[in-house]
Design an enzyme around this catalytic site. Structure first.
Site, mmCIF file in Angstrom:
data_model
loop_
_atom_site.group_PDB
_atom_site.id
_atom_site.type_symbol
_atom_site.label_atom_id
_atom_site.label_comp_id
_atom_site.label_asym_id
_atom_site.label_seq_id
_atom_site.Cartn_x
_atom_site.Cartn_y
_atom_site.Cartn_z
ATOM 1 N N LYS A 29 0.655 0.936 2.123
ATOM 2 C CA LYS A 29 2.045 1.019 2.733
ATOM 3 C C LYS A 29 2.983 -0.179 2.198
ATOM 4 O O LYS A 29 2.559 -1.120 1.542
ATOM 5 C CB LYS A 29 1.703 0.715 4.183
ATOM 6 C CG LYS A 29 1.198 -0.828 4.532
ATOM 7 C CD LYS A 29 2.397 -1.795 4.719
ATOM 8 C CE LYS A 29 1.887 -3.260 4.690
ATOM 9 N NZ LYS A 29 2.617 -4.397 4.280
ATOM 10 N N PRO A 114 -3.688 -2.983 -5.259
ATOM 11 C CA PRO A 114 -3.981 -4.071 -5.636
ATOM 12 C C PRO A 114 -4.567 -5.016 -4.386
ATOM 13 O O PRO A 114 -4.372 -4.661 -3.123
ATOM 14 C CB PRO A 114 -2.819 -4.749 -6.014
ATOM 15 C CG PRO A 114 -1.859 -3.650 -6.441
ATOM 16 C CD PRO A 114 -2.305 -2.592 -5.585
ATOM 17 N N LEU A 115 -5.699 -5.909 -4.510
ATOM 18 C CA LEU A 115 -6.042 -6.706 -3.450
ATOM 19 C C LEU A 115 -5.168 -7.899 -3.186
ATOM 20 O O LEU A 115 -4.324 -8.169 -4.026
ATOM 21 C CB LEU A 115 -7.206 -7.407 -4.041
ATOM 22 C CG LEU A 115 -8.648 -6.882 -4.363
ATOM 23 C CD1 LEU A 115 -9.681 -7.909 -4.712
ATOM 24 C CD2 LEU A 115 -8.779 -5.818 -3.480
ATOM 25 N N ALA A 116 -5.002 -8.003 -1.989
ATOM 26 C CA ALA A 116 -4.154 -9.242 -1.417
ATOM 27 C C ALA A 116 -2.612 -8.910 -2.010
ATOM 28 O O ALA A 116 -1.977 -10.019 -2.470
ATOM 29 C CB ALA A 116 -4.721 -10.754 -1.740
ATOM 30 N N GLY A 117 -2.096 -7.861 -1.752
ATOM 31 C CA GLY A 117 -0.635 -7.491 -2.650
ATOM 32 C C GLY A 117 0.319 -7.257 -1.802
ATOM 33 O O GLY A 117 1.459 -7.032 -2.160
ATOM 34 N N GLY A 121 -3.908 -2.786 1.081
ATOM 35 C CA GLY A 121 -4.982 -2.098 0.876
ATOM 36 C C GLY A 121 -6.308 -2.020 1.569
ATOM 37 O O GLY A 121 -6.987 -1.134 1.750
ATOM 38 N N ASP A 156 -2.418 -3.692 10.578
ATOM 39 C CA ASP A 156 -1.820 -2.570 9.818
ATOM 40 C C ASP A 156 -3.025 -1.455 9.819
ATOM 41 O O ASP A 156 -2.528 -0.340 9.137
ATOM 42 C CB ASP A 156 -1.750 -2.820 8.430
ATOM 43 C CG ASP A 156 -0.677 -4.021 8.202
ATOM 44 O OD1 ASP A 156 0.290 -4.182 8.854
ATOM 45 O OD2 ASP A 156 -0.898 -4.899 6.912
HETATM 46 O O1 C5P Z 1 -4.244 -8.261 11.577
HETATM 47 P P1 C5P Z 1 -4.821 -8.881 10.221
HETATM 48 O O2 C5P Z 1 -6.314 -9.217 10.263
HETATM 49 O O3 C5P Z 1 -4.343 -8.058 9.097
HETATM 50 O O4 C5P Z 1 -3.691 -10.231 10.213
HETATM 51 C C1 C5P Z 1 -4.090 -11.178 9.122
HETATM 52 C C2 C5P Z 1 -3.515 -12.553 9.380
HETATM 53 O O5 C5P Z 1 -2.236 -12.387 9.315
HETATM 54 C C3 C5P Z 1 -3.854 -13.008 10.634
HETATM 55 O O6 C5P Z 1 -5.091 -13.576 10.741
HETATM 56 C C4 C5P Z 1 -2.501 -13.638 10.976
HETATM 57 O O7 C5P Z 1 -2.652 -15.177 10.359
HETATM 58 C C5 C5P Z 1 -1.347 -13.181 10.160
HETATM 59 N N1 C5P Z 1 -0.675 -12.262 10.842
HETATM 60 C C6 C5P Z 1 0.319 -12.781 11.986
HETATM 61 N N2 C5P Z 1 0.974 -11.903 12.727
HETATM 62 C C7 C5P Z 1 0.798 -10.613 12.544
HETATM 63 C C8 C5P Z 1 -0.101 -10.107 11.711
HETATM 64 C C9 C5P Z 1 -0.704 -10.735 10.662
HETATM 65 O O8 C5P Z 1 0.285 -13.982 12.029
HETATM 66 N N3 C5P Z 1 1.647 -9.748 13.321
#
Ligand code: C5P
EC number: 2.7.1.148
Length: 318
Positions: A29, A114-117, A121, A156
């Site tokens: 995405k 890619p990872l952490a991109g 992913g 996501d």
């Molecule tokens: O939801 P997900 O585990 O992918 O989110 C990873 C991290 O990104 C969360 O732990 C948070 O630190 C941050 N995040 C956020 N606000 C969002 C989505 C993610 O702060 N709406």
């Protein structure tokens, strides 16, 4: 009247599930609009985002097994832990727990994203796992049930089940489709060396905002949604926006050169994808995207660059 024969649950489970391997393809995405609001009491940021699924794919294959195992090939092999912390394993276990079936499968992931991109992913792989295991195990959950499990795995993940172009609200997990005239948009994806941690980029944005060092938040996606209803990539280019871009640039200043190189190569717009460090560029058409990708791929501003188009469907059995 004859009484229906009732197989015991295990046999029934085997019968309803798929015997052979189930292969699922899932897209990456990008965010056409990523408006980040304040931090909520649960630590997440309130988002208003327009997600867009593009033709850069991971593939997850699920086979019958006696335990739950994960192997992988492609992007990130050797870097990504394949243990219980992996979102693929967590997704399989979450589905099995919800449906009350044993989490038995041999999973194989072929990664291109890619990872952490900033392309979601890991979330894509979780969505693919839900669809693959739901088919393999014959649990046949509704889209709504899968979306609820997906939301528990990451913000996501519900969108990556859905695909297309969609509005995301809440922490991103509440997804509703965007009604737009069917148009294919052409992009170039420039992957960077090394990833960026999403929580770290959110923290950097909070820090910049606290120091009044960040632009005003994007707010409503109305102009982006209006631009999507037209078929003109120049109009879309002017409406793209990402509140996280300033924070990704702060943590990875070299991305400024990547964005500038895309514009110099003729892109209509250059943006950081999500929390970065991947950058995406809007092109006028397929040929234009190919030329921009070739120019960026032969430059030193990114690790690799390739064309992609969107919108494409979410995680699907192929
Ligand atoms: O939801 P997900 O585990 O992918 O989110 C990873 C991290 O990104 C969360 O732990 C948070 O630190 C941050 N995040 C956020 N606000 C969002 C989505 C993610 O702060 N709406």
């Amino acid at each position: 009247m004859t009484e229906a024969w009732r197989p015991d649950d295990d046999d029934d489970q085997q019968r309803r599930g798929a015997a052979g391997p189930v292969k699922v393809r899932v897209p990456a995405k990008i965010n056409l609009h990523l408006g980040v609001g304040p931090v909520r009491p649960d630590g997440y940021h309130e988002l208003t985002t327009v997600y867009h699924a593009i033709s850069s794919y991971d593939e997850l294959t699920a086979r019958r097994g006696d335990t739950l195992t994960l192997t992988m090939a492609g992007e990130g092999t050797g870097e990504l832990a394949l243990d219980e912390s992996n979102l693929v394993i967590r997704a399989a276990r979450a589905l099995a727990a919800y449906a009350g079936v044993p989490a038995h499968a041999r999973l194989h992931l072929r990664k291109q994203i890619p990872l952490a991109g900033g392309l979601a992913g890991g979330s894509a792989d979780a969505a693919a796992t839900l669809v693959a295991c739901d088919t393999l195990w014959g649990t046949n959950l509704s889209r709504e049930e899968l979306a609820a499990i997906a939301a528990g795995l990451g913000s996501d993940v519900p969108f990556l089940l859905h695909g297309g172009t969609a509005l995301g609200t809440g922490r991103g997990e509440a997804v509703s489709p965007v009604l737009a005239r069917p148009t294919t948009w052409h992009w170039v994806v420039a992957a960077a060396d090394g990833g960026l941690s999403t929580p770290a980029v959110y923290r950097e944005l909070d820090r910049l905002r606290a120091e009044r060092d960040a632009p005003a938040p994007l707010g409503s996606p109305d102009s982006l949604l209006a631009a999507l209803r037209q078929r003109d990539p120049k109009v879309l280019a002017a409406a793209l926006g990402n509140d996280m871009q300033i924070a990704a640039l702060s943590l990875r200043p070299s991305l400024a050169a990547t964005l500038a190189a895309g514009e110099a190569a003729g892109a209509l717009a250059s943006i950081v994808s999500g929390s970065g460090p991947t950058c995406v560029f809007l092109a006028a058409d397929e040929g234009h995207a190919g030329r921009i990708a070739a120019e960026l791929a032969s430059s030193s501003v990114c690790r690799t660059a390739y064309p992609a188009y969107g919108p494409v469907p979410g995680a699907r059995v192929v």
